[in-house]
Design a protein around this motif. Sequence first.
Motif, mmCIF file in Angstrom:
data_model
loop_
_atom_site.group_PDB
_atom_site.id
_atom_site.type_symbol
_atom_site.label_atom_id
_atom_site.label_comp_id
_atom_site.label_asym_id
_atom_site.label_seq_id
_atom_site.Cartn_x
_atom_site.Cartn_y
_atom_site.Cartn_z
ATOM 1 N N ASN A 192 56.570 12.414 59.200
ATOM 2 C CA ASN A 192 56.418 11.367 58.191
ATOM 3 C C ASN A 192 56.271 9.998 58.834
ATOM 4 O O ASN A 192 56.667 9.762 59.972
ATOM 5 C CB ASN A 192 57.634 11.356 57.264
ATOM 6 N N GLN B 207 58.528 6.792 54.322
ATOM 7 C CA GLN B 207 57.830 7.764 53.484
ATOM 8 C C GLN B 207 58.463 9.141 53.644
ATOM 9 O O GLN B 207 58.903 9.507 54.732
ATOM 10 C CB GLN B 207 56.349 7.827 53.845
ATOM 11 N N ASP B 208 58.475 9.894 52.542
ATOM 12 C CA ASP B 208 58.989 11.257 52.591
ATOM 13 C C ASP B 208 58.076 12.133 53.450
ATOM 14 O O ASP B 208 56.935 11.762 53.748
ATOM 15 C CB ASP B 208 59.093 11.845 51.184
ATOM 16 N N LEU B 209 58.582 13.290 53.833
ATOM 17 C CA LEU B 209 57.779 14.230 54.606
ATOM 18 C C LEU B 209 56.523 14.614 53.827
ATOM 19 O O LEU B 209 56.587 14.848 52.613
ATOM 20 C CB LEU B 209 58.582 15.494 54.909
#
Length: 270
Positions: free
Chosen positions: A29, A33-35
């Motif tokens: 990521n 930010q999320d994965l």
Amino acid sequence: GKQLWRRRIEIKTNFSLLRQINSTTWMPNKEGQDLPQPLPLKSKADITTVVLYQTLISPPCCALRAFFSASNTPVEVVNVDFLSKKEISFSTYKKVPIVTVNGLQINDSEIIIKTLSPLLYGRPLTEIEITQIKETTTKTQLAYEIEMFTGGHNIDLLLKQQFNDGSFGSWVLKMLAPWFVSGIPDRIRKKNPDLQSFEAYGKAFKARFAPGTVMLGGSLPGPADAQLWGLVALSKEAGLPFVDAWLAACGLAGWYAAVAAHARPVLGGA
């Protein structure tokens, strides 16, 4: 019998997870930010290796060491050279902390904690914990760093922890570092004009506790407790004088002791 049947199901599930990992091009990521894809692990039992790439006195790295130790998660620690960063040459993301789980890279302490909490703590995060983890990362930590890097005495105590191996390189960095870190409080204030005091965020954290509990996680420290505790423990263990006053003003001395019963000292490694 039933035990053999369950074992076959378990082995089949583990092989399925391994095939999924091996057949997927893992994309780490970006910061904040999320994965971009789910972590292909179902429980803590599926985790074989956790590696934390860190620097010793980095507040988010200390938060993660506490996060792992409070969940009794073994972790290999790799100290990253300040200048060359050769230890993270594999990564296009050049900040610490970086964590790899079974070889899969996750960046940014907030995302690391959000992603791994359900696996390591055995339950989903509550909405209050999600809010607190974000606030600790984006606000409380900044207010904390203002306190931590204010005053030559504080800076000397911190640098003594970081550069203590007696090498020439450490001696040079110890001489140069005060010029950089002494400017951190002003840079934070300029970039975050609406930032509240560290004490205000501490009191807000305490106000989120359920009635009759001494930790946000209840009877056991949760991920948000461990994260904030790791920050506070860094300065307390280094001997910075502002910490005890902060704990008293926020009514968090009991909280600190309760979390400490489940976590290892952050300056002693993960």
